[in-house]
Design a protein around this motif. Structure first.
Motif, mmCIF file in Angstrom:
data_model
loop_
_atom_site.group_PDB
_atom_site.id
_atom_site.type_symbol
_atom_site.label_atom_id
_atom_site.label_comp_id
_atom_site.label_asym_id
_atom_site.label_seq_id
_atom_site.Cartn_x
_atom_site.Cartn_y
_atom_site.Cartn_z
ATOM 1 N N PRO A 267 0.815 -1.204 0.000
ATOM 2 C CA PRO A 267 0.000 0.000 0.000
ATOM 3 C C PRO A 267 0.852 1.259 0.000
ATOM 4 O O PRO A 267 1.989 1.258 0.464
ATOM 5 N N GLN A 271 -1.830 7.478 -1.516
ATOM 6 C CA GLN A 271 -3.072 7.045 -2.145
ATOM 7 C C GLN A 271 -4.157 6.871 -1.097
ATOM 8 O O GLN A 271 -5.301 7.239 -1.327
ATOM 9 N N VAL A 272 -3.780 6.319 0.065
ATOM 10 C CA VAL A 272 -4.767 6.127 1.115
ATOM 11 C C VAL A 272 -5.321 7.478 1.561
ATOM 12 O O VAL A 272 -6.516 7.651 1.763
ATOM 13 N N GLN A 275 -7.702 8.806 -1.023
ATOM 14 C CA GLN A 275 -8.958 8.075 -0.992
ATOM 15 C C GLN A 275 -9.809 8.521 0.188
ATOM 16 O O GLN A 275 -11.019 8.655 0.062
ATOM 17 N N TYR A 290 -21.165 0.569 1.939
ATOM 18 C CA TYR A 290 -20.000 -0.241 1.583
ATOM 19 C C TYR A 290 -20.468 -1.665 1.283
ATOM 20 O O TYR A 290 -21.090 -2.316 2.128
ATOM 21 N N ASP A 292 -19.805 -5.650 -0.478
ATOM 22 C CA ASP A 292 -18.812 -6.665 -0.849
ATOM 23 C C ASP A 292 -19.520 -7.999 -1.069
ATOM 24 O O ASP A 292 -20.651 -8.208 -0.620
ATOM 25 N N ASP A 357 -15.019 -2.649 -3.884
ATOM 26 C CA ASP A 357 -13.584 -2.824 -4.117
ATOM 27 C C ASP A 357 -13.284 -3.371 -5.510
ATOM 28 O O ASP A 357 -12.147 -3.724 -5.809
ATOM 29 N N SER A 358 -14.286 -3.420 -6.377
ATOM 30 C CA SER A 358 -14.100 -3.923 -7.740
ATOM 31 C C SER A 358 -14.078 -2.755 -8.725
ATOM 32 O O SER A 358 -15.130 -2.230 -9.115
ATOM 33 N N ALA A 359 -12.878 -2.348 -9.123
ATOM 34 C CA ALA A 359 -12.750 -1.268 -10.112
ATOM 35 C C ALA A 359 -13.320 -1.690 -11.458
ATOM 36 O O ALA A 359 -13.861 -0.869 -12.211
ATOM 37 N N HIS A 396 -15.290 3.271 -6.725
ATOM 38 C CA HIS A 396 -14.322 2.256 -6.315
ATOM 39 C C HIS A 396 -13.598 2.694 -5.045
ATOM 40 O O HIS A 396 -13.281 3.864 -4.869
ATOM 41 N N VAL A 397 -13.346 1.745 -4.155
ATOM 42 C CA VAL A 397 -12.553 1.992 -2.973
ATOM 43 C C VAL A 397 -11.636 0.805 -2.769
ATOM 44 O O VAL A 397 -12.013 -0.338 -3.020
ATOM 45 N N ARG A 398 -10.413 1.059 -2.353
ATOM 46 C CA ARG A 398 -9.473 -0.028 -2.112
ATOM 47 C C ARG A 398 -9.656 -0.581 -0.721
ATOM 48 O O ARG A 398 -9.962 0.160 0.202
#
Length: 398
Positions: A267, A271-272, A275, A290, A292, A357-359, A396-398
């Motif tokens: 990571p 970037q974090v 985001q 959120y 998943d 979390d799926s770009a 999208h979110v990581r």
């Protein structure tokens, strides 16, 4: 004729209303290895179509009938397929997430068909190395690297003399390992590679990539990088008339590996932070949700879960449950988003930002009209729900 067989091998039927797909004649089950029904066809059921397996009253699969007719394998696969009678059945390409055939997909499928059954393949994909190195290893292990001997096999008219040393004929093993230039590179780097006797690159690769190898992932990754670097140097000699010295190439390879270890894996705090700011800005539009999806146990049962929060981070609701879904991670993620959107709409919410979390899913929502695969059903459903909820978006979110 060979190309027709390749295309047919990847063609599948997407079931909509089930009226034009023959149960025993068409490839329609969600099994990439064998999409055909394996249950022996009963004589009285000749000509049955998939629609005959659907309960007219509920629009769902007639589970009792399916259990009576089909073996356990077929029944399980059938019950995992989504149904949508507003669509007609159609053909789609199994090797692409959108279901569309392309030459690139055909090329990939051909390479997979030619690939030997070896632990080397799984080892390569698990390595933390740059994606272009993985692609290079896949091409090389498939023996489709455009070396001179492979080009001659494709009826390219040329003389096979190694463009690097100019002494012997070029093949994969020679240009990457045993050529005098490559030997100098390997000697300078002092990597613990096994002896390279013979011309079988896959056999040599199994010695350091296979399950019996004692080398750690770091050393294996560096070896892949050296192979890619030697091939790049070879191409420079062919197309630019310039071959870097072994010392220069070794310095470049060492620098590239060091940079990859620092910047290419793990990571990154900047970037974090960006985001986190993105979340704060988007949550000002309303609720945050959120979402998943996951597959559990040996039966690969799909489940979804989502958490709904207020703009200030306070709890609103949480939900989870099972989904009827074949083993397809992207489809499961799309179905989870659809479940969350349905719940939000039914409970009167609008202006919601959904985080996944799926770009790939976020990108696919913008191109849903291009999808011929089953994911197209779910994407259309998501788009309709989003359109009915003003201010709602998926990001999208990581």
């Amino acid at each position: 004729m060979a190309s027709q067989g390749l295309v047919r091998s990847g063609c599948r039927r997407r079931i909509g209303n089930g009226r034009t797909t023959q149960i025993w004649a068409h490839p329609w089950l969600p099994d990439s290895q064998d999409p055909y029904v394996s249950t022996e066809q009963p004589a009285p059921n000749q000509g049955m179509v998939v629609a005959d397996l659907v309960d007219d009253a509920t629009g769902a699969w007639n589970s009792n009938l399916i259990q009576q007719i089909f073996n356990a394998r077929d029944a399980s696969l059938i019950n995992k397929l989504p149904l949508n009678d507003t669509y007609d059945d159609l053909w789609y390409w199994e090797g692409d997430i959108s279901g569309n055939y392309s030459v690139r997909c055909g090329y990939r499928r051909l390479g997979d068909a030619m690939a030997p059954n070896s632990q080397v393949w799984s080892s390569v994909w698990k390595l933390k190395i740059p994606p272009n190195w993985k692609n290079f290893m896949w091409i090389t292990l498939s023996n489709i690297l455009p070396t001179l001997d492979n080009l001659i096999k494709k009826r390219v008219d040329l003389v096979n003399v190694c463009p690097v040393c100019g002494l012997v004929e070029e093949n994969v093993m020679h240009v990457l390992v045993s050529c005098t230039y490559g030997s100098l590179v390997w000697n300078r780097l002092q990597l613990p590679i096994p002896p390279f006797n013979g011309n079988n690159f896959l056999f040599w690769a199994e010695l350091w990539l296979g399950g019996a190898s004692a080398l750690d992932c770091d050393v294996r990754g560096r070896i892949c990088g050296v192979l890619h670097g030697i091939w790049s140097a070879r191409n420079s000699a062919v197309w630019n008339g310039y071959l870097p010295t072994p010392t220069a190439l070794c310095c470049r390879l060492s620098s590239s590996w060091a940079a990859w270890k620092v910047y290419g894996t793990g990571p990154r705090s900047p970037q974090v932070q960006r985001q986190s700011g993105l979340h704060a800005n988007q949550m000002q539009n309303g609720l945050a949700c959120y979402v998943d999806a996951a597959f559990h146990n040996n039966h690969q049962n799909a489940t979804y879960g989502f958490l709904v929060m207020e703009e200030d981070g306070s709890y609103v609701a949480v939900a989870n449950g099972p989904m009827v879904c074949p083993y397809d991670p992207l489809m499961a993620e799309a179905m989870a988003v659809s479940e969350a959107l349905s719940w939000l709409k039914n409970n009167g919410y609008t202006a919601v930002t959904l985080f996944t979390d799926s770009a790939v899913l976020v990108t696919s929502l913008s191109n849903a009209h291009c999808f011929r695969s089953y994911i197209g059903f779910v994407l259309d459903s998501c788009i309709r729900l989003i359109s009915s909820m003003p201010g709602t978006l998926v990001t999208h979110v990581r």
